[in-house]
Scaffold this active site. Structure first.
Site, PDB file in Angstrom:
ATOM      1  N   HIS A 205      -4.288   3.035   8.397  1.00 38.20           N
ATOM      2  CA  HIS A 205      -3.056   2.489   8.958  1.00 38.20           C
ATOM      3  C   HIS A 205      -2.107   3.622   9.297  1.00 38.20           C
ATOM      4  O   HIS A 205      -1.971   4.572   8.532  1.00 38.20           O
ATOM      5  CB  HIS A 205      -2.351   1.581   7.935  1.00 38.20           C
TER       6      HIS A 205
ATOM      7  N   GLU B 181       0.849  -1.195   0.000  1.00 39.59           N
ATOM      8  CA  GLU B 181       0.000   0.000   0.000  1.00 39.59           C
ATOM      9  C   GLU B 181       0.876   1.233   0.000  1.00 39.59           C
ATOM     10  O   GLU B 181       2.100   1.146   0.053  1.00 39.59           O
ATOM     11  CB  GLU B 181      -0.952  -0.030   1.205  1.00 39.59           C
TER      12      GLU B 181
END
Lengths: 326, 411
Positions: A284, A242
């Site tokens: 996150h 990511e």
């Protein structure tokens, strides 16, 4: 074959009497993981709902059960301490599921682990803030406990350490294509998506590792790819990254080098966050675009340069893997 | 989490780092007194009045003013407290300013009669080396990113030992590297050491002094001084810093994001028309990417997390649908910790109880639901049974199918 854990691995849970710890200890136990006990300071000498012994300290748990892996579910403030307790008790595979561990704690813990490891890795930390690790076994049972208290495990040769749903995984012996892929990912649910897609396309998984979404953590993409590359039963590598950090860029560099060194295994990848706005933390702690190397596009370009089959849509992770496997 | 400049100055002062005299005020009546305190006994007769907001573009908007007298300070304060500040970084209607900083406009000494002595000093965490690093540059007062692009050699970087922290010899090395000499070396090194301790103790993710200057004190002696500072803190560590939580100012936060956080949801508003409700940050990002690939635009990032309750799911819907631009909603759940039946019940409750602006109940916009993972059968059964209550709902078989359906529905 598999990496890091298998059906023989003896597993304990730190934080076994907490609500998540208890729930997921049961999940792993029903899956067929060789759960041998748990740790909650002050509750030593008792047993959990599955009849597993509870110890006051990890050191005692290791001495009594021979534990080789631990699954950590303690609150974030205590997670750093729990990781060090496991390492100092000599547990080689430490899997920290806990989300929300302060970065400064992880800097210190990681430094201590690195020092203990020296040149050779004796302790492997997975996470924190991760779904865990699973080596699927062939499905053999219902994954339930019957009326007389007898366990009919979902598999009798698998090892699930973490919170992932077991049934989406496939053992290579039950995979129509007869090939197993190794999956490594920074995200939890996105890993399940990738597992599900590969299972539906007829692949099995050798081992799936969720390395977690935090900026300072244990295993990296590169560490995990190295392990998969060396595992003879892993036929393809699927990496899910990511935005944020440079882990995937380093992975691309490693793949290019490994190819020169004769690593022939097919590699596929997906990078989440192509549409994420820069400067915003996407859930996150590690998923934030800072520099130019942090963007999904930079990572995709680097991976393609290294000959990796990159899926642009997360719906195509499985098909990208299939394409790379030919 | 961030704090304002006046709060950052207090943190520095508490750590023994010298800052020019000054204090925060919240009414124009306090301005004259604050001006007198900031300028008395100083070489400089000037003070600066600065609006305490997080949004940038203060200077151009007229919300940073150099003032020569108590009257000018009062005028500037009255202007800033009674007008909304508008800049490219604020909402179009502007921001209400509630606090101002009135501080000495420190006199910046010439080093050798050449350029001004302004330095950049910061500590941050480098993910790649897994270390905290001290960053220093002789080119202070400007954006460090610009310096990095234009003249990377002008930036000094020193890693902090993970257990011992910054060592005095490292700090001196940096001070010499910045071209300092004499007493100024130890002053600057002491500031670096104090800042690095503060960084670790307070769980910062950024501690920045920009600029660090050399300014003559009242007796004319040149001293190292922190003119402006910026701190960001690790949200994961707020549990051990009640003193920092007390400094938090949520007035510039997006109200929907604050509301979501209270329910354990991570919500980030975006500009599109398709609302997203997803479990897991990675899958939520990937869902946004898929929508875009199918020609749609996501209206938000929303991660319901691993342990959301039915109430949290209901709240998520009301936050998503409060955005008038939303023309369709995509629910994408891959149950792990999260059970699909909990999500399904949350959807049903939300649909039954949802009040539209016209007073009617139920969802009006198209809803596409994709469920997979833990307890998926129970979840699908729940949705099936409630079908008549949610006539706009479609079930999707997989992620691509879900994106296709929702993009078609909003066209």
């Amino acid at each position: 074959m598999s990496i890091l854990v298998n059906a023989q691995t003896r597993v304990i849970c730190q934080g076994i009497t907490g609500s998540f710890g208890a729930q997921h200890t049961r999940g792993c136990y029903l899956y067929g993981t060789r759960m041998v006990g748990g740790v909650t300071p002050g509750k030593g000498g008792t047993k959990d709902a599955n009849g597993l012994p509870i110890f006051d300290t990890v050191e005692r748990a290791v001495r009594e059960t021979g534990a080789e892996a631990t699954m950590i579910f303690v609150p974030p403030a205590l997670a750093g301490d729990a990781i060090l307790e496991a390492a100092w008790a000599g547990i080689p595979v430490i899997c920290c599921i806990t989300e929300g561990v302060p970065v400064q704690d992880m800097i210190r813990v990681r430094a201590v682990l690195d020092e203990m490891n020296g040149a050779k890795r004796r302790f492997t930390l997975i996470g924190p803030n991760c779904p865990g690790i699973i080596t699927p076994g062939p499905k053999t049972g219902t994954g339930e406990v019957d009326g007389s208290g007898r366990l009919d495990p979902y598999t009798n040769a698998g090892c699930k350490i973490g919170i992932m749903p077991g049934y989406i995984h496939t053992h290579v012996s039950q995979a129509p294509r007869g090939k197993a892929v190794g999956i490594v990912s920074r995200s939890g649910t996105l890993t399940y998506e990738a597992v599900w897609q590969t299972s539906r396309l007829g692949f099995g998984q050798s081992t799936c590792v969720g390395i977690g979404g935090d900026p300072v953590r244990g295993l990296s993409h590169v560490d995990t790819l190295e392990l998969f590359a060396a595992d003879p039963e892993t036929h393809g590598l699927l990496m899910i990254g990511e935005i944020g950090g440079t882990d995937e860029i380093e992975a691309a560099r490693w793949i290019a080098e490994a190819r020169k060194g004769g690593m022939k295994k097919p590699v596929a990848a997906f990078i989440a966050g192509r549409t994420a706005p820069p400067g915003r933390r996407m859930g996150h702690a590690g998923a934030i675009i800072g520099g130019a190397d942090d963007t999904a596009d930079a990572k995709i370009a680097a991976l393609r340069d290294a000959g990796v089959e990159v899926a642009l849509s997360p719906a195509d992770m499985g098909t990208a893997m299939a394409k790379a496997m030919g | 989490m961030k704090i304002h400049e006046y709060q950052a100055r207090e943190l520095l002062r508490g750590a023994g780092i010298p800052v020019p005299p000054g204090r925060a005020i919240s009414s124009a009546e306090e301005a004259a007194g604050a001006f007198a305190e900031a300028t008395s006994g100083q070489r400089s007769p000037l003070a600066v009045v600065k609006a305490q907001v997080f949004a940038g573009g203060r200077g151009k908007a007229g919300f940073v003013k150099l003032v020569k007298s108590a009257d000018e300070a009062t005028q500037a304060a009255r202007f800033m407290l009674s007008n909304r500040m508008k800049s490219p970084q604020t909402p179009p209607e502007g921001l209400e300013v509630r606090k101002l900083l009135v501080a000495t406009a420190a006199d910046i000494a010439d080093r050798h009669g050449g350029g001004k002595d302004e330095f950049y000093l910061a500590i941050t965490t480098d993910r790649k080396s897994r270390r905290n690093v001290l960053i220093a540059s002789r080119e202070g007062g400007v954006e460090i990113e610009e310096v990095a692009k234009r003249n990377p050699a002008a930036i000094l970087k020193v890693p902090l030992h993970p257990l011992l922290g910054l060592q005095p010899f490292q700090a001196r090395q940096v001070a010499f590297g910045l071209g300092l000499a004499g007493k100024l070396v130890n002053q600057a090194a002491a500031i670096m050491l104090a800042l690095s301790r503060l960084y670790v103790e307070k769980d910062c993710t950024l501690a920045e002094i920009n600029p660090l200057v050399i300014s003559p004190d009242a007796a004319g002696e040149r001293r190292v001084l922190a003119l402006d500072a910026k701190f960001n803190f690790d949200d994961n560590a707020t549990f051990r810093h009640p003193e920092l939580a007390a400094l938090a100012d949520h007035s510039e936060d997006n109200p929907a994001e604050v509301r979501a956080a209270a329910f354990g949801l991570t919500y980030i508003a975006l500009d599109g028309t398709i609302g997203c409700l997803v479990n897991g940050a990675g899958l939520a990002m990937a869902t946004m990417d898929t929508i875009k690939l199918h020609g749609g635009e996501p209206a938000n990032f929303l991660d319901v997390g691993g342990s959301a309750t039915e109430e949290a799911v209901t709240e998520a819907f009301s936050i998503i649908l409060a955005d008038a631009r939303v023309k369709g909603v995509l629910v994408n759940i891959f149950g792990g910790i999260m059970r699909c039946d909990v999500i399904a019940q949350g959807i049903v409750n939300a649909a039954r109880g949802f009040k539209n602006r016209d007073g009617s109940t139920g969802f009006k916009v198209p809803l596409v639901v994709r469920l997979e993972g833990t307890n998926v059968e129970a979840g699908r059964a729940l949705l099936d049974k409630a079908r008549t209550d949610i006539p706009t709902m479609q079930a999707a078989t997989d992620l691509a199918d879900a994106a296709r359906r929702v993009c078609a529905a909003v066209k």
